[in-house]
Design an enzyme around this catalytic site. Structure first.
Site, short mmCIF file in Angstrom:
data_model
loop_
_atom_site.label_atom_id
_atom_site.label_comp_id
_atom_site.label_asym_id
_atom_site.label_seq_id
_atom_site.Cartn_x
_atom_site.Cartn_y
_atom_site.Cartn_z
CD GLU A 275 46.25 43.37 43.47
OE1 GLU A 275 45.29 43.03 44.16
OE2 GLU A 275 46.11 43.94 42.37
CG ASN B 258 51.81 43.29 39.03
OD1 ASN B 258 52.44 44.26 38.61
ND2 ASN B 258 50.50 43.15 38.84
CG HIS C 198 45.80 50.53 39.17
ND1 HIS C 198 45.24 50.59 37.90
CD2 HIS C 198 46.11 49.23 39.38
CE1 HIS C 198 45.21 49.38 37.37
NE2 HIS C 198 45.74 48.54 38.23
CD GLU D 290 47.67 45.61 37.12
OE1 GLU D 290 46.68 46.15 37.61
OE2 GLU D 290 48.04 44.45 37.45
CG ASP E 178 44.23 52.83 35.65
OD1 ASP E 178 43.50 51.87 35.35
OD2 ASP E 178 44.64 53.04 36.84
O1 G3I Z 1 33.08 37.29 33.22
C1 G3I Z 1 31.98 37.72 34.05
C2 G3I Z 1 30.69 37.68 33.25
O2 G3I Z 1 30.39 36.33 32.93
C3 G3I Z 1 29.56 38.27 34.11
O3 G3I Z 1 28.38 38.31 33.34
C4 G3I Z 1 29.96 39.70 34.55
C5 G3I Z 1 28.90 40.35 35.39
O4 G3I Z 1 28.89 39.73 36.66
O5 G3I Z 1 31.19 39.63 35.32
C6 G3I Z 1 32.26 39.14 34.51
O6 G3I Z 1 33.42 39.10 35.32
C7 G3I Z 1 34.01 40.39 35.51
C8 G3I Z 1 35.48 40.32 35.07
O7 G3I Z 1 36.15 41.57 35.34
C9 G3I Z 1 35.61 40.00 33.58
O8 G3I Z 1 35.03 41.04 32.83
C10 G3I Z 1 33.94 40.74 37.00
O9 G3I Z 1 32.60 40.93 37.37
C11 G3I Z 1 34.74 42.01 37.27
O10 G3I Z 1 34.82 42.24 38.68
C12 G3I Z 1 36.17 41.84 36.75
O11 G3I Z 1 36.86 43.09 36.96
C13 G3I Z 1 38.27 43.02 36.74
C14 G3I Z 1 38.98 43.22 38.08
O12 G3I Z 1 40.41 43.18 37.86
C15 G3I Z 1 38.63 42.13 39.07
O13 G3I Z 1 39.26 42.46 40.31
C16 G3I Z 1 38.67 44.17 35.79
O14 G3I Z 1 38.09 43.95 34.51
C17 G3I Z 1 40.19 44.24 35.68
O15 G3I Z 1 40.58 45.40 34.95
C18 G3I Z 1 40.83 44.31 37.07
O16 G3I Z 1 42.23 44.25 36.90
C19 G3I Z 1 43.00 44.22 38.13
C20 G3I Z 1 44.26 43.44 37.87
O17 G3I Z 1 43.95 42.14 37.41
C21 G3I Z 1 45.14 43.40 39.11
N1 G3I Z 1 45.44 44.77 39.56
C22 G3I Z 1 44.24 45.58 39.81
C23 G3I Z 1 43.37 45.65 38.55
C24 G3I Z 1 42.18 46.54 38.80
O18 G3I Z 1 41.34 45.97 39.76
#
Ligand code: G3I
Length: 375
Positions: free
Chosen positions: A172, A213, A249, A278, A280
């Site tokens: 990105e 990507n 997406h 990715e 969906d």
């Molecule tokens: O690990 C922490 C945990 O310790 C904490 O308790 C919890 C609540 O605050 O947060 C956890 O971190 C989360 C992380 O996922 C791991 O689960 C973050 O808040 C959350 O924002 C993060 O979301 C991820 C997101 O990327 C971040 O931008 C999604 O799961 C993931 O599916 C998403 O994937 C991205 C790709 O990497 C890049 N392309 C877009 C795609 C969708 O946004």
């Protein structure tokens, strides 16, 4: 994973486990109406079509949800770490690494004959707090930051040398209008951080295929054209940029992107691999049969574009069950974005993927016969 699901998971895992013992969940309810028995899986059809079919993997679900774990191994021959290979996860404190979850995924993949897509080395999001704070307060200047980035890439890529098939090296890096994203990396290091990242990753693992990507680059538009021009320039300069990943997406309320085949073809003409990384397809809830049919058509149209491009090496969904999808936690009122429902029932989208894979490639390329891009 969305947080309403995090609370539900322990209960559902218990219920799923109990049902599995009775065999009731062997064919989730919405799958029981599916024609025929389980039959060939997505990965079996994909293998015949010389394609890797993959999913992003939520490591907590893999550890705690037996149905999730079984489905990952049964349906997919490529896995991507949804979060656990990102910088905030692998180096939470400067110089202190936590590889456990990433190692678990690589080990699981090896045990299930799956390849791994590494995601992602350089991104503006999910950076460790020590890094962003150090840059923000000036304690980490540009020269030191470049050294930190080089060390991060070298350390992570070397750790998994020979075990990661494709890396999303930079993620990105462009805005929608095709300008470079005003990220910490651009502000501090200038645009050369991109070629530096590819060179460092290649030095660390010369066999890994290195990808650009991004999202909203599935069709021809200013953003994907910026990637095309970047890839063309870097490859002409001998920078090891091997592939272009379109995340995929989509949302049914925004329509299907135009000129997807043409977009893949122009990267292919550069000699690059392409991939959907990715995929969906979200929708405004509640679902209904028309929305689910539209969703299925979007999954199928992206898959057909991949199967129609000799360069398209893999097709990865960003999670395969709505139970752990990232979408509801980010897009309020939206969801149902994956091929299976929260009870692992196969939605129309699953059937569309399965039918597309069963039909295979229009040129009839079979596994081991074609350009062998699956390796
Ligand atoms: O690990 C922490 C945990 O310790 C904490 O308790 C919890 C609540 O605050 O947060 C956890 O971190 C989360 C992380 O996922 C791991 O689960 C973050 O808040 C959350 O924002 C993060 O979301 C991820 C997101 O990327 C971040 O931008 C999604 O799961 C993931 O599916 C998403 O994937 C991205 C790709 O990497 C890049 N392309 C877009 C795609 C969708 O946004």
């Amino acid at each position: 994973m969305t947080y309403m699901n995090r609370f539900r998971r322990p209960v559902l895992a218990l219920v799923a486990g109990a049902l599995l013992c009775t065999g009731v969940a062997a064919q989730p309810a919405s799958a029981q109406g599916q024609s025929g028995s389980s039959g060939p899986t997505l990965r079996q059809f994909a293998d015949r079509a010389d394609l890797r079919i993959g999913t992003a993997v939520d490591m907590a679900a893999l550890a705690e949800d037996r149905t999730y774990r079984r489905t990952v191994g049964r349906e997919f021959d490529s896995v991507t770490a949804e979060n656990v290979m990102k910088w905030e996860s692998v180096e939470p404190r400067r110089g202190v690494h936590d590889w456990k979850a990433a190692d678990d995924l690589v080990r699981h993949a090896r045990a299930h004959g799956q390849v791994v897509r590494g995601h992602t080395l350089v991104w503006h999001s999910q950076l460790p707090g020590w890094l962003t704070a150090g840059v923000a307060d000036g304690s980490i200047g540009p020269a030191e930051l470049r050294g930190i980035l080089r060390k991060h890439i070298t350390t992570e890529v070397k750790r998994y040398k020979g075990r990661i098939q494709q890396w999303d090296v930079v993620n990105e890096v462009f805005e929608e209008d095709g300008s470079l994203r005003n990220s910490l990396w651009l502000r501090e290091l200038g645009p050369s951080y991109i070629e530096d990242a590819f060179r460092w990753a290649h030095a660390a693992d010369p066999k890994a295929k290195l990808f650009l990507n991004d999202y909203n680059v599935e069709g021809v538009n200013p953003k994907s054209t910026a990637y095309y021009e970047l890839a063309k320039r870097l490859r002409a300069e001998g920078v090891p940029v091997h592939g272009f990943g379109a995340q995929g997406h989509l949302a049914i309320q925004y329509g299907f992107p135009g000129q997807v085949a043409e977009n893949l073809a122009r990267f292919e003409a550069l000699g690059m691999r392409t991939a959907f990384t990715e995929v969906d397809v979200r929708m405004i809830l509640p679902t209904d049969s028309d929305k689910l049919a539209t969703q299925a058509s979007y999954f199928r149209r992206l898959l057909d574009a991949c199967l129609g491009a000799r360069s398209c090496t893999s097709f990865t969904v960003w999670g395969f069950t709505d139970r752990y999808s990232w979408v509801p936690g980010v897009f309020a009122g939206q969801g149902a974005a994956t091929p299976m429902d929260e009870e692992y029932g196969r939605k129309a989208a699953y059937g569309a993927l399965r039918e597309g894979l069963a039909e295979g490639r229009p040129d009839g390329r079979q596994s081991g016969v074609g350009s062998g891009v699956r390796q």
